[in-house]
Design a protein around this motif. Structure first.
Motif, PDB file in Angstrom:
ATOM      1  N   LEU A  22      59.895  28.982  41.440  1.00  0.00           N
ATOM      2  CA  LEU A  22      60.162  30.393  41.724  1.00  0.00           C
ATOM      3  C   LEU A  22      59.548  31.265  40.631  1.00  0.00           C
ATOM      4  CD1 LEU A  22      61.638  32.608  43.325  1.00  0.00           C
ATOM      5  CD2 LEU A  22      63.635  32.186  41.882  1.00  0.00           C
ATOM      6  N   SER A  23      59.681  30.812  39.392  1.00  0.00           N
ATOM      7  CA  SER A  23      59.125  31.575  38.280  1.00  0.00           C
ATOM      8  C   SER A  23      57.622  31.753  38.453  1.00  0.00           C
ATOM      9  CB  SER A  23      59.436  30.859  36.966  1.00  0.00           C
ATOM     10  OG  SER A  23      58.699  31.430  35.919  1.00  0.00           O
ATOM     11  N   ALA A  24      56.937  30.646  38.772  1.00  0.00           N
ATOM     12  CA  ALA A  24      55.479  30.730  38.929  1.00  0.00           C
ATOM     13  C   ALA A  24      55.114  31.677  40.067  1.00  0.00           C
ATOM     14  CB  ALA A  24      54.908  29.339  39.172  1.00  0.00           C
ATOM     15  N   ILE A  75      52.855  35.192  39.868  1.00  0.00           N
ATOM     16  CA  ILE A  75      51.707  35.550  40.706  1.00  0.00           C
ATOM     17  C   ILE A  75      51.989  36.855  41.440  1.00  0.00           C
ATOM     18  CG2 ILE A  75      50.344  34.817  42.702  1.00  0.00           C
ATOM     19  CD1 ILE A  75      50.929  31.888  41.666  1.00  0.00           C
ATOM     20  N   GLY A  76      53.225  36.990  41.928  1.00  0.00           N
ATOM     21  CA  GLY A  76      53.628  38.223  42.605  1.00  0.00           C
ATOM     22  C   GLY A  76      53.441  39.434  41.703  1.00  0.00           C
ATOM     23  N   PHE A  77      53.749  39.268  40.434  1.00  0.00           N
ATOM     24  CA  PHE A  77      53.605  40.370  39.478  1.00  0.00           C
ATOM     25  C   PHE A  77      52.163  40.850  39.439  1.00  0.00           C
ATOM     26  CE2 PHE A  77      52.558  41.968  35.279  1.00  0.00           C
ATOM     27  CZ  PHE A  77      53.602  42.836  34.998  1.00  0.00           C
ATOM     28  N   TYR A  98      50.706  44.448  40.626  1.00  0.00           N
ATOM     29  CA  TYR A  98      50.014  45.315  39.676  1.00  0.00           C
ATOM     30  C   TYR A  98      48.861  46.040  40.354  1.00  0.00           C
ATOM     31  CZ  TYR A  98      47.467  46.717  35.476  1.00  0.00           C
ATOM     32  OH  TYR A  98      46.815  47.443  34.509  1.00  0.00           O
ATOM     33  N   THR A  99      48.116  45.311  41.193  1.00  0.00           N
ATOM     34  CA  THR A  99      46.988  45.963  41.840  1.00  0.00           C
ATOM     35  C   THR A  99      47.364  46.592  43.182  1.00  0.00           C
ATOM     36  OG1 THR A  99      46.359  43.843  42.769  1.00  0.00           O
ATOM     37  CG2 THR A  99      45.208  44.526  40.787  1.00  0.00           C
ATOM     38  N   ALA A 135      60.480  36.142  37.195  1.00  0.00           N
ATOM     39  CA  ALA A 135      59.640  35.099  36.593  1.00  0.00           C
ATOM     40  C   ALA A 135      60.270  34.587  35.299  1.00  0.00           C
ATOM     41  CB  ALA A 135      58.241  35.650  36.327  1.00  0.00           C
ATOM     42  N   LEU A 136      60.724  35.515  34.474  1.00  0.00           N
ATOM     43  CA  LEU A 136      61.278  35.114  33.181  1.00  0.00           C
ATOM     44  C   LEU A 136      62.660  34.491  33.347  1.00  0.00           C
ATOM     45  CD1 LEU A 136      60.269  38.374  31.321  1.00  0.00           C
ATOM     46  CD2 LEU A 136      59.423  36.098  30.740  1.00  0.00           C
ATOM     47  N   PHE A 137      63.473  35.149  34.162  1.00  0.00           N
ATOM     48  CA  PHE A 137      64.853  34.713  34.282  1.00  0.00           C
ATOM     49  C   PHE A 137      64.929  33.313  34.886  1.00  0.00           C
ATOM     50  CE2 PHE A 137      69.067  34.317  36.002  1.00  0.00           C
ATOM     51  CZ  PHE A 137      69.863  34.924  35.035  1.00  0.00           C
ATOM     52  N   SER A 138      64.126  33.052  35.935  1.00  0.00           N
ATOM     53  CA  SER A 138      64.275  31.735  36.555  1.00  0.00           C
ATOM     54  C   SER A 138      63.693  30.635  35.663  1.00  0.00           C
ATOM     55  CB  SER A 138      63.683  31.706  37.968  1.00  0.00           C
ATOM     56  OG  SER A 138      62.466  32.355  37.994  1.00  0.00           O
TER      57      SER A 138
END
Ligand code: HEM
Ligand code: FES
Lengths: 546, 368
Positions: free
Chosen positions: B73-75, B79-81, B85-86, B116-119
């Motif tokens: 999920l983090s990964a 990627i979602g981030f 962004y764009t 991403a960070l939390f999971s």
């Protein structure tokens, strides 16, 4: 030792490592000789308790501040030169403002992810100062500052002060209406310092307020000087924690001469590493969801505007309250002005509060005459006077903090400002005294409850009726471990005058000091709840007392 | 009587007789129990209680899958981030309860980074708690203090070094060295001299001078370069006009410095309400001008209550009575708001008669 080949490494004893980890370790050891240190420390044991995570939160939010802060430096312009805004936030179109403010608005609207970084940075700052504060309270109330950790207490205190400075400097950088007003107040405070105040103010601001030098100067302080000092102090702080080994709570198998817990590798690496990401993650979620310091709605700083009901960041609130509560005394004499109405609340009161905090470990050691090394934490109830002093200090701080929002309280609760201010002036003295008294009583009560538990077991939540028709609650005996946990603490006794003087023949001035010291220890330890004696314990078991 | 290190009294000294005590259980039936000699002795580390994951491989495998799912999920969120962004437009806004309108980009980036960070963190912590060892280990802790021999040796080494240096034997060297070291830090203060000019009498003057036109803040253009004067008839009883000297329009970069001392406010009072003759004389037909800079620590005073003529400072609520020479009636400020003497010029505009008769704003040591 015989060399196998001219190029053989190390001892050449034919035990060349074959695993990749072994090879890497071998490579490093041949250059750094670290096998000894690694062998000792990789599986170092750390005790576990939720309250030991508070310092970690502070550390992790500081790392988040470093990361997000570096991003901000890439886009922030630390300059008070005037520019005309023409970015994408139309309400500010054409308005003159400092480059610092304009670049902060740009970070918020024209740099993708910029607003997120600003909000992460600001939220992390609030979490950082909060975590340091609560961590410090944890150290205080559990007596973790006692010998041999007094020096680390001082380092931690330095970190706390520096965190406040750093936060204030950062808050002031965007040069918006609120932060500029905060600086104006700071100028007023500096001006109130007797004799040198005016000069200090002119040197700080590069002339009259606000001038053009302050934001660039604060920038250097904020991104280089103070973070550098914080980083250095954190390093020493953690080295000392590592070297002196962490304290632990009393419990079966835990003594003053051991450490019980889980090994650094893998458990604490995973837990602490994971916890860093949890802290960072929560700060990011906050920053994504909850707006903080929307400087574009405040406008650029101008000295002639101000909105009512605005509040500084939480950790400055107590100074606000202190300023608001102070009666307006000022003296004029032979051409000089002494503004006690500013000097006392803004510098003297925090000065006393902070000095008291810094030197408390040394005062307590002197009063109690305790020179032993302590690695087992105190439960706050078992040292009622210290706990009382701590709660009194928190109450004092809390009253100042609440009065810092007296205008908000007045409007929310339809009270008059006068009555809140007067109530504050009374409560700031009565409150801590009352808090001290009630806290000590609660502590004694809790100690008595512990004693009961040891002697008669804990209440099992079952009511039985005796053949005579009496109802009573069943008490289940507590485990050996719990009995030990509840009786492992020391019950301190006041020092006699002779003990207080540390000597046989006492010269007169030392006698006076010794008397004072003995009086203090009586105040500290005069009222005690004794631990059950073995006799009492057996008595209660054999008689089957409920 | 002596006590052991925990303060428990010594049994034998108490003459305690080792009979076998009887405990009574909940039902009141007595039965024999073994009582240890010292019931408060450290029973030693409690035995390890295995977790479900320690004994059941199925449970352990489930935990393994959960940890892996969190890492995956983090990964995905990372990627979602980058996609967000764009892809999320900078100006889009999302609106939801209870937070209200927020920037869509900020929301998406914050949530995805947070996830991403939390999971990642949750996965690591969960792994540690379920699958890594939780058998508590004990390590010895040596008291930090070195033995007295080691301490004595260290002191001896130090003293040998001191003796080798001869610093004790050669007071001339010692004293000059200490003297040199004592003065050496002074230049660090010296070189700070150019941080700013000396105050001189600059805090005693503002931009106001005789004939200086009062500009109505409300008429000033957005770039601050033009603005109109105020005529007495523009100010009705009860209205508050904020003003600045004409010099502010051309102050450029010095604008904030100028305004930090020269901002004023004007109100029209019923001349009968004005308490002193001097205040009436320094005003014009009941219009009086006061410094806007609070005498406490310098915030701009702002909230006017026309019935009472009270002026409140929003910072620490100092309250000034404008009908009584700007006197402090509440709050931490110690001095009245300074009054600016005003009159009208030939064109009928309000102007200053002179500068303030005293420094405005916060007190300072040399103020007197
Ligand atoms: C030790 C902890 C730190 C604290 C408590 C802290 C606190 C703050 C605060 C409260 C602000 C105002 C943010 C806003 O709402 O606009 C700020 C701004 C700023 N900080 Fe920090 N900070 C810290 C460390 C750092 C570091 C290490 C750097 C860079 C290396 C940095 C760079 C900046 C920059 C460039 C700004 C201005 C940009 C802006 O406000 O958007 N900070 N800081
Ligand atoms: S600055 Fe006005 S009351 Fe403090």
């Amino acid at each position: 030792m015989t060399a196998t080949t001219p190029h053989a490494a190390g001892f050449g004893d034919g035990t060349a490592p074959s695993t990749p980890a072994g090879k890497a370790a071998d490579y490093l050891d041949q250059r750094l000789g670290i096998a000894g240190a690694a062998k000792k420390n990789l599986r170092k044991i750390f005790p576990d308790h939720w309250s030991f995570m508070l310092g970690e939160i502070a550390l992790y939010s500081f790392i988040v501040l470093l990361l997000s802060g570096v991003f901000l430096t890439l886009f922030f312009t630390p300059s008070m030169n005037e520019v005309t805004y023409n970015g994408s936030y139309t309400p500010l179109d054409g308005i003159k403002m400092s480059e610092a403010y304009a670049s902060t608005v740009n970070i918020s609207f024209d740099v993708r992810g910029g607003l997120l970084m600003r909000q992460i940075h600001h939220w992390a700052a609030l979490v950082f100062v909060m975590a340091i504060t609560v961590h410090m309270l944890r150290i205080f109330f559990t007596g973790a500052f006692r010998k041999p950790r007094e020096l680390n207490w001082l380092i931690g205190f330095g970190l706390f002060v520096m965190a406040l400075l750093e936060g204030f400097a950062g808050y002031s950088l965007p040069d918006d209406l609120l932060s500029g007003t905060g600086l104006r107040i700071a100028e007023g405070v500096v001006l109130s310092i007797p004799i040198i105040g005016t000069y200090v103010s002119f040197f700080l601001f590069g002339g009259e307020f606000p001038g053009h030098d302050l934001v660039p100067r604060l920038f250097t302080i904020h991104i280089l000087l103070v973070p550098g000092l914080i980083l250095a102090l954190i390093t020493v702080h953690l080295i000392l924690v590592f070297y002196q080994k962490h304290t632990q709570w009393a419990g079966p198998g835990r003594t003053n001469e051991n450490v019980v817990g889980l090994p650094l590798l893998p458990v604490y690496i995973a837990k602490a590493g994971g916890f860093f990401f949890l802290v960072f993650g929560i700060i990011s979620l906050l920053a994504g969801l909850v707006s903080i310091n929307p400087i574009w709605t405040y406008g650029p700083y101008v000295p002639n505007e101000m909105t009512a009901g605005s509040q500084p960041d939480w950790y400055i609130g107590f100074l606000e309250g202190s300023l608001r509560m102070m009666p307006n005394v000022e003296f004029n004499f032979i051409g000089h002005t002494l503004s006690l109405n500013v000097l006392i609340p803004a510098l003297i009161v925090p000065g006393i509060l902070f000095t008291g905090l810094a030197v408390y470990p040394f005062i307590e050691a002197w009063v109690t005459g305790d020179r032993r090394e302590h690695h087992i934490l105190d439960r706050p109830r078992n040292v009622p006077t210290r706990t009382g002093i701590g709660v009194a200090g928190c109450t004092f701080y809390g009253v100042l903090w609440v009065v810092g929002g007296n205008d908000l309280i007045a409007t929310h609760f339809h009270l008059s400002l006068e009555s809140i201010t007067w109530a504050g002036r009374v409560v700031v003295f009565v409150g801590p005294a009352f808090a001290f008294w009630i806290t000590r009583r609660i502590c004694y009560g809790l100690q008595r409850a512990d004693r009961e538990k040891v002697l008669h077991g804990r209440e099992a939540g079952v009511i039985v009726r005796s053949p005579e028709g009496e109802f009573s609650e069943v008490h289940a005996p507590i485990s050996d471990g719990d009995r030990y946990r509840l009786t492992a603490h020391d019950v301190h006794r006041p020092l006699s005058i002779a003990q207080a003087a540390d000597a046989n023949g006492i010269p007169a001035p030392r006698l006076r000091r010794a008397k004072l010291r003995a009086r203090f220890t009586r105040w500290y330890f005069g009222t005690r709840v004794e631990k059950p004696s073995t006799e009492e314990y057996r008595e209660s078991i054999t008689s089957g007392h409920h | 009587m002596t006590a052991d290190e925990n303060g428990h009294p010594n049994l034998t000294e108490l003459g305690y007789d080792e009979r076998s005590p009887v405990a009574v259980d909940e039902h009141g039936h007595g039965h024999e129990v073994e009582l240890p000699e010292d019931p408060f002795a450290d029973p030693g580390l409690e035995p390890h209680r295995p977790r479900a994951t320690d004994i059941d491989e199925k449970v352990a495998q489930k935990a393994e899958r959960q940890v892996a799912a969190l890492f995956a999920l983090s990964a995905l969120a990372t990627i979602g981030f980058m996609v967000a962004y764009t892809e999320v437009p900078r100006t889009a806004v999302v609106n939801f309860f209870p937070i209200g309108a927020v920037s869509a980009s900020n929301f998406a980036l914050g949530m995805l980074l947070g996830i991403a960070l939390f999971s990642l963190g949750a996965g690591a912590v969960y792994w540690a708690r379920t699958l890594m060892t939780d058998v508590e280990l004990t390590q010895e802790r040596h008291l930090l203090e070195s033995g007295s021999e080691a301490k004595a040796q260290a002191v001896a080494e130090f003293e040998k070094g001191v003796a080798d240096s001869g610093i004790k034997r050669r007071p001339l060297i010692r004293r000059t060295l200490l003297g040199a070291l004592a003065v050496l830090p002074l230049p660090a203060l010296w070189v700070l001299r150019d941080l700013g000019p000396l105050p001189g009498d600059s805090l005693r003057h503002t931009a106001w001078k005789a004939g200086e036109l009062i500009i109505n803040d409300n008429t000033v253009s957005i770039d601050g370069s033009t603005g109109q004067g105020v005529k007495p008839e523009d100010i009705t009883i009860g209205t508050l006009v904020q003003g600045r000297p004409k010099a502010a329009l051309t102050a450029g970069d010095q604008y904030n410095d100028l305004m930090a001392k020269s901002a004023i406010l004007l109100v029209r009072l019923d001349p009968a309400d004005i308490k002193s003759q001097q205040q009436r004389d320094w005003g014009y037909q009941g219009i009086v001008a006061f410094s806007k800079i609070c005498t406490h620590v310098g915030c701009p005073v702002a909230l006017y209550e026309q019935q009472t003529h009270h002026m409140l400072c929003p910072c620490h609520q100092s309250t000034f009575d404008l009908s009584d020479g700007g006197k402090v009636i509440f709050g931490p400020a110690a001095r009245s708001l300074p009054q600016l003497p005003i009159t009208v010029d030939a064109d009928g505009y309000l102007v200053a008669k002179s500068d303030f008769d005293q420094p405005v704003g916060p007190s300072f040591w040399e103020r007197g």
